[in-house]
Scaffold this active site. Structure first.
Site, PDB file in Angstrom:
ATOM      1  N   SER A 176       4.649  10.798  -8.414  1.00 12.19           N
ATOM      2  CA  SER A 176       3.405  10.154  -7.973  1.00 12.19           C
ATOM      3  C   SER A 176       2.492   9.765  -9.137  1.00 12.19           C
ATOM      4  CB  SER A 176       2.669  11.070  -6.991  1.00 12.19           C
ATOM      5  OG  SER A 176       3.465  11.318  -5.866  1.00 12.19           O
ATOM      6  N   ARG A 191       1.712   4.758 -17.052  1.00 12.61           N
ATOM      7  CA  ARG A 191       0.697   5.626 -17.677  1.00 12.61           C
ATOM      8  C   ARG A 191       0.622   6.932 -16.887  1.00 12.61           C
ATOM      9  NH1 ARG A 191      -2.018   1.991 -14.583  1.00 12.61           N
ATOM     10  NH2 ARG A 191      -3.442   2.830 -12.999  1.00 12.61           N
ATOM     11  N   ASP A 229       5.386   8.389  -2.533  1.00 16.94           N
ATOM     12  CA  ASP A 229       5.148   9.228  -1.354  1.00 16.94           C
ATOM     13  C   ASP A 229       4.892   8.425  -0.083  1.00 16.94           C
ATOM     14  OD1 ASP A 229       2.664   8.348  -2.197  1.00 16.94           O
ATOM     15  OD2 ASP A 229       1.691  10.296  -2.121  1.00 16.94           O
TER      16      ASP A 229
END
Length: 494
Positions: A176, A191, A229
């Site tokens: 995630s 990032r 997710d």
């Protein structure tokens, strides 16, 4: 003696008049301040208004941005990321699958036993905290730590969980963090967020990093699917209901994913998948439109955030921000209308002290004297004495903010339905469209979720509403990832 009595009477009358004048003056001041508080509340309510027409304009704007995001990279505020998931679970999946859910300072490892039509037979998991030094160390250190815990989890399982001879274990990896996905089982880290800062992992394929670490542990395991997710929530919903066509997460943050026709994705340059479908991860939190009802409080919250100008939709509908919006309005009322006394409570000045779960509890207070609200104001802001009138204002503020968020969420869902032609009954009498929902905000903030569902019915109309529904789909980041490992198994043709 008479003069003394007269004098005393005059003095007494004068004193009484003075007291009366002070009381009247205080009453007038209090009335003016209360009028100011009511004016602030009224203006805020008007600025947050979401009439049906405005919501339909928001839905249309969402659809336009979806088209633009599918046409080219960077063509829209909506990223419309290709997930490479072209085979959603059918409900027939069987066997043993694993998932790794890495989304913050903890990670989970799950073992999921699928029994075909019997669904999920058994689930076991372990949750592990990541030491702070590994969050800012090297890529090898982090993934070696994760792989060691994964190997420990597998090595401790009993004989019932052995895979058939000649097969490797298969794992769905929920990661995630921002990733540019390049296939169903590869993606480069854009990032880090959430306190991680591992420089040598940026730009690298996170699946390759995990795979190397697993090999160093001597563990025989395929990483079959790299999962977002929200996409996992869609997979979990489809596993139990073939009519699920989209998924929305409403929790601390928010996102949506849906099933798109592969031919309707101009920026897709690969071979068309056999299924003819592709799941799109919208990243809808970044949606923005001139039709969104934004207030001075929203602009200030955005300007002071870590990502000004970004995630505007998320900042007015998701759990991270709803309580903070209420706090900002209360602060203005305390400063300009003295609703908590002549000084502003120090804790009311601190951003994010009012969490959305506490806002929800106050909103749902059904006691005659709003004692729950009174208790929360004391616990959170150390305001020891509040009038019933003030507590009613607090509940009304919670209602305004939650209602705006829920109704805008429903408008976003309508935008998705319009994009794939599910906002009418044209698909036939038996066509059903189910939206899988997950996230603490949707699950626990009852007034919010009920408002969302009622608004969706209002927007599509009574005739169509019977064919559209929302259903709770739990643990997309865990079970959903294992299901996607199953539906994209290396052994499907075996």
């Amino acid at each position: 003696m008479g003069k003394v009595v007269v004098c005393a009477t005059v003095i007494g009358a004068t004193a009484a008049c003075a007291v009366a004048t002070i009381l009247i003056h205080r009453y007038v001041k209090k009335s003016k301040r209360w009028g100011k508080a009511k004016a602030i509340l009224k203006e805020f309510e008007e600025k947050c208004a979401t009439p049906t027409l405005k919501l339909k304009q928001v839905a249309d704007a969402m659809t336009v941005e979806m088209h633009a995001g599918l046409a080219s990279e960077g063509g829209s505020k909506l990223k419309m990321l290709i997930s490479f998931v072209d085979n959603l679970p059918t409900g027939n999946e069987e066997g043993l699958y694993y998932s790794l859910d890495l989304g913050g300072t903890n990670f989970r490892v799950l073992r999921v036993q699928l029994g075909g039509k019997d669904g999920v037979i058994n689930t076991e998991f372990t949750e592990v905290s990541i030491p702070a030094n590994l969050m800012v160390g090297t890529s090898n250190e982090l993934f070696d730590y994760i792989a060691a815990e994964l190997a420990k989890f597998v090595n401790e399982e009993n004989e019932d969980f052995k895979v058939p001879p000649g097969r490797k274990r298969e794992l769905g990896f929920t990661f995630s963090f921002p990733v540019m996905q390049t296939s169903i089982s590869s993606g480069n880290l854009i990032r880090w967020t959430k306190g991680f800062n591992i420089d040598d992992a940026v730009g690298q394929d996170v699946v390759a990093e995990l795979r190397s670490a697993i090999e160093r542990q001597g563990l025989d395991m395929h990483i079959t699917a790299l999962v977002n997710d929200t996409v996992g929530t869609l997979a979990g919903g489809r596993h139990t209901n073939k009519d699920v066509i989209a998924a929305v997460i409403l929790g601390t943050g928010t996102n949506a994913a849906y099933v798109e026709s592969a031919q309707a994705i101009p920026k897709w340059h690969g071979d068309l998948p056999k299924s003819g479908e592709m799941v799109i991860n919208m990243e809808w939190g970044n949606f923005r439109s001139s039709h969104l009802p934004l207030t001075e409080y929203d602009y200030a919250l955005d300007a002071e955030s870590l990502n000004p100008g970004e995630q505007i939709f998320e900042k007015i509908i998701s759990g991270m921000y709803l309580g903070e919006i209420v706090r900002r309005v209360l602060y203005k009322m305390a400063e300009e209308a003295w609703i908590f006394g002549e000084t502003v409570p120090p804790k009311l000045k601190v951003p994010y002290t009012l969490r959305t779960p506490d806002m929800s509890v106050m909103h749902h207070d059904s006691s005659a004297d709003l004692n729950v609200v009174k208790s929360k104001l004391k616990d959170i802001f150390e305001v020891s004495d509040t009038s019933l009138e003030v507590r009613k204002v607090v509940v009304e503020l919670c209602n305004i903010v939650a209602t705006r968020g829920a109704r805008l969420s429903a408008a976003g869902i309508l935008g998705i339905l319009k994009k794939i032609g599910r906002d009418t009954i044209s698909g036939g009498e038996g066509q059903k469209s189910v939206v899988a929902m997950d996230g603490g905000l949707y699950e626990h903030y009852t007034a919010y979720s009920k408002c969302l569902e009622n608004t969706l019915t209002e927007l599509v109309g009574e005739d169509v509403s019977g064919s559209i529904s929302v259903e709770h789909s739990n643990d997309g980041s865990g079970i959903g990832a294992a299901l996607l490992a199953a539906s994209h198994s290396h052994y499907l043709d075996a």
